[in-house]
Design a protein around this motif. Structure first.
Motif, short mmCIF file in Angstrom:
data_model
loop_
_atom_site.label_atom_id
_atom_site.label_comp_id
_atom_site.label_asym_id
_atom_site.label_seq_id
_atom_site.Cartn_x
_atom_site.Cartn_y
_atom_site.Cartn_z
N PRO A 26 -1.68 -1.30 10.45
CA PRO A 26 -3.12 -0.99 10.59
C PRO A 26 -3.80 -0.60 9.27
O PRO A 26 -4.97 -0.91 9.07
N GLU A 27 -3.07 0.05 8.37
CA GLU A 27 -3.66 0.43 7.09
C GLU A 27 -3.67 -0.72 6.08
O GLU A 27 -4.16 -0.57 4.96
N ARG A 28 -3.08 -1.81 6.47
CA ARG A 28 -2.88 -2.96 5.56
C ARG A 28 -2.19 -2.54 4.25
O ARG A 28 -2.52 -3.06 3.18
N ALA A 29 -1.26 -1.62 4.35
CA ALA A 29 -0.46 -1.23 3.19
C ALA A 29 0.79 -2.12 3.20
O ALA A 29 1.89 -1.69 3.53
N VAL A 30 0.55 -3.38 2.87
CA VAL A 30 1.61 -4.38 3.03
C VAL A 30 1.90 -5.11 1.72
O VAL A 30 1.06 -5.19 0.83
N CYS A 31 3.10 -5.66 1.68
CA CYS A 31 3.54 -6.48 0.55
C CYS A 31 2.85 -7.85 0.60
O CYS A 31 2.20 -8.18 1.59
N ILE A 32 3.10 -8.64 -0.43
CA ILE A 32 2.46 -9.96 -0.51
C ILE A 32 2.70 -10.80 0.75
O ILE A 32 1.82 -11.49 1.23
N GLN B 198 -1.16 -11.29 0.71
CA GLN B 198 -1.75 -9.96 0.75
C GLN B 198 -1.55 -9.31 -0.61
O GLN B 198 -0.42 -9.24 -1.09
N LEU B 199 -2.65 -8.87 -1.21
CA LEU B 199 -2.56 -8.23 -2.53
C LEU B 199 -3.17 -6.83 -2.37
O LEU B 199 -4.35 -6.62 -2.58
N ARG B 200 -2.34 -5.90 -1.92
CA ARG B 200 -2.84 -4.63 -1.40
C ARG B 200 -2.33 -3.40 -2.15
O ARG B 200 -2.08 -2.35 -1.56
N GLY B 201 -2.18 -3.54 -3.47
CA GLY B 201 -1.59 -2.46 -4.25
C GLY B 201 -2.22 -1.09 -4.04
O GLY B 201 -1.52 -0.10 -3.88
N SER B 202 -3.56 -1.02 -4.05
CA SER B 202 -4.18 0.31 -3.95
C SER B 202 -3.98 0.89 -2.56
O SER B 202 -3.83 2.10 -2.40
N ARG B 203 -3.97 0.04 -1.54
CA ARG B 203 -3.71 0.54 -0.19
C ARG B 203 -2.27 1.06 -0.06
O ARG B 203 -2.01 2.04 0.63
#
Ligand SMILES: *[C@@H]1O[C@H](CO)[C@@H](O)[C@H](O)[C@H]1NC(C)=O
Ligand SMILES: *[C@@H]1O[C@H](CO)[C@@H](O)[C@H](O)[C@H]1NC(C)=O
Ligand SMILES: *[C@@H]1O[C@H](CO)[C@@H](O)[C@H](O)[C@H]1NC(C)=O
Length: 390
Positions: free
Chosen positions: A38-44, A143-148
C-alpha cells in the motif's frame, strides 16, 4: 571406543548440516516492510523493500545505526529492467546474512557500535534511495520508489523503538554513501527527540573532476540517472536552484549545505571511480586499462599519470568545499571501495590507518565527540594496497 568416535562424528556431521541449513546464531533475518505494497515502498520489480535488523543489547538497546547498502545506479530502461531479476532490483531471493565491520556484534571488531540496533537496508531502487516514479513500458513496468522505501523503512524503525533512541547514525556505502549524504538532514528531521544524530558516507564521494579526462561521461551518467528517475524535485533545492539538477548528485555540490554532522570516508584513489570513471572510450585502450586497474604494477606511464591526476583532483575538490567544524574526514590513499562492512578494513591489525587510527577508531572518536577527526593522506601520489598483509 570405535562406537564413541562414530557417535562423535555423527554429531559433528549433524552440526555441520544444521549450519548448512542456516541455523547460525549470528545470522540476521530479512524483514520485509509491513505496509510495502500500500505504501508503494517497493523494489524495481514490485517486491516489498526491506532490511536486516540485528537487535541492540545491553546498554546499546536505545541506539540505532542504519546502513544503506550500495550497488551503483541504473540510468535507462534497459539497465533498470536488468535489475528486476537481481537483488539490486528485487527482494525475492534475499537470505539471512552475517554482519561485519560497523554492523558486527563483536566488541573486539566494533568497540563503539557492537551492541546497538544495527540495520542493513537493502538497496533495490537504482537511484540511491531517492525518487518516486514508475515507468510504464511495453515490457515489464518499473517501480522507481527510492524515497518511499527510505521513508517507509524509517517509519517502521521509528515504531520499533528508534523514536526513543538516545543515539542514531545513518551510514551508507558507495551508492548508499551518496544516499547517506542526500538523506542525512531528512533523517535527522525524523528523529526530533534523539539527542545525537549524525551521518557517515563511505566511498560515496563521487567527484566530477571537470579537468580530468572523461568528465563529460561522468556528468552524462549522473544526468541520465536524474532524468530517468525524475529526481529533480527530490534533490536539495539549495543545489538545484544554483545549477542544473544533473550536477546535484555530485557530493561536492551537496555537502556544504548539509546541517547534520557528516563524516566522509573515501580514498582519493577510490577503486570504483578509478576503474569505471576513468575508463577509456576506445575499445583498443580498454584491455590495457583493465590490466592496469586490476594490477596497478601493470599500469603504463600515461595510465599512472591519469590516476595521479585523478588523486590531485580529488584533493582539490575536497579543499574547495568549505570546512565545517562538525565534519569528520578519513581520506586515505589505498586502493579499494567501501570500508565499513568488512572486519578487515574496519578494525583489524592490517586495516588502513591514518594518524595510527583505524577507520573504526576515527569514526567512534568523531561520533562521540572524543576529538576532532580530520585525517587526510596528502603525501601519497599513487594508490597502494589497503591491507597491510596484502
Ligand atoms: C593485458 O594482460 C594480458 C595478460 O597478462 C596480456 O596478454 C595483454 O597483452 C595485456 N594487454 C594490454 C593491452 O596491455
Ligand atoms: C579495535 O578497536 C579498538 C579501539 O579502537 C582497539 O583497542 C582494538 O585493538 C581494535 N581491534 C583490532 C582487532 O585491531
Ligand atoms: C604511530 O605509532 C608508531 C608506533 O607506535 C609511532 O612510532 C608513530 O610516531 C605514530 N604515528 C603517529 C602519527 O602518531
Amino acid at each position: 571406543m570405535a562406537r564413541g568416535s562414530l557417535l562423535a562424528s555423527l554429531l559433528i556431521a549433524q552440526l555441520i548440516i544444521l549450519n548448512c541449513e542456516g541455523i547460525n546464531i549470528n545470522e540476521v533475518p530479512f524483514t520485509s516492510v509491513a505496509d510495502a505494497i500500500p505504501e508503494r515502498a517497493v523494489c524495481i520489480d514490485g517486491s516489498p523493500a526491506g532490511y536486516h535488523h540485528d537487535l541492540g543489547f545491553g546498554d546499546g538497546v536505545n541506539n540505532w545505526i542504519i546502513y544503506l547498502m550500495g550497488g551503483g545506479w541504473c540510468n535507462n530502461y534497459l539497465t533498470c529492467q536488468q535489475r528486476r531479476k537481481s537483488p539490486l532490483g528485487s527482494t525475492k531471493n534475499i537470505k539471512p546474512t552475517n554482519f561485519g565491520g560497523i554492523l558486527s556484534p563483536n566488541r573486539g571488531i566494533n568497540p563503539d557500535f557492537f551492541n546497538w540496533n544495527r540495520v542493513h537496508v537493502h538497496y533495490c531502487d537504482g537511484s540511491s534511495f531517492i525518487g518516486d516514479t514508475a515507468v510504464i513500458h511495453l515490457g515489464p513496468h518499473l517501480q522507481l520508489r527510492g524515497s518511499r522505501i527510505f521513508r517507509a523503512i524509517t517509519n517502521e524503525l521509528l515504531e520499533k523503538g528508534m523514536k526513543n533512541a538516545k543515539n542514531a547514525l545513518l551510514v551508507g556505502g558507495s551508492a548508499g554513501g551518496l544516499s547517506a549524504i542526500l538523506n542525512c538532514d531528512n533523517f535527522r528531521a525524523n528523529l526530533g527527540n534523539v539527542s545525537r544524530v549524525k551521518c557517515v558516507s563511505d566511498a560515496g564521494f563521487f567527484i566530477r573532476a571537470k579537468n580530468v579526462p572523461y568528465a563529460g561521461k561522468r556528468e552524462r551518467r549522473f544526468n541520465s540517472v536524474v532524468r530517468f528517475h525524475n529526481l529533480a524535485s527530490f534533490l536539495p533545492k539549495l543545489c538545484t536552484s544554483r545549477m542544473r539538477s544533473g550536477l546535484c548528485l555530485f557530493p561536492e555540490n551537496l555537502v556544504e549545505d548539509i546541517q547534520t554532522p557528516l563524516f566522509l570516508i573515501n580514498s582519493v584513489f577510490d577503486r570504483v571511480q578509478i576503474t569505471r570513471n576513468l575508463k577509456p572510450r576506445e575499445l583498443r585502450d580498454i584491455k590495457g586499462w583493465k590490466n592496469c586497474t586490476k594490477d596497478l604494477s601493470k599500469c603504463t606511464h600515461p595510465q599512472r599519470k591519469l590516476i595521479k591526476d585523478f588523486g590531485k583532483a580529488f584533493h582539490e575538490t575536497l579543499m574547495n568545499i568549505g570546512d565545517n567544524p562538525s565534519r569528520g574526514l578519513f581520506i586515505h590513499a589505498c586502493y579499494a571501495h567501501t570500508y565499513m562492512e568488512s572486519n578487515e578494513f574496519w578494525n583489524s591489525s592490517g586495516s588502513p590507518k591514518l594518524g595510527n587510527k583505524t577507520i573504526s577508531h576515527a569514526v567512534g572518536d568523531w561520533y562521540f565527540d572524543r576529538r576532532v577527526v580530520k585525517l587526510i593522506d596528502t603525501n601519497t601520489d599513487f594508490p597502494f594496497n589497503c591491507l597491510a598483509y596484502d
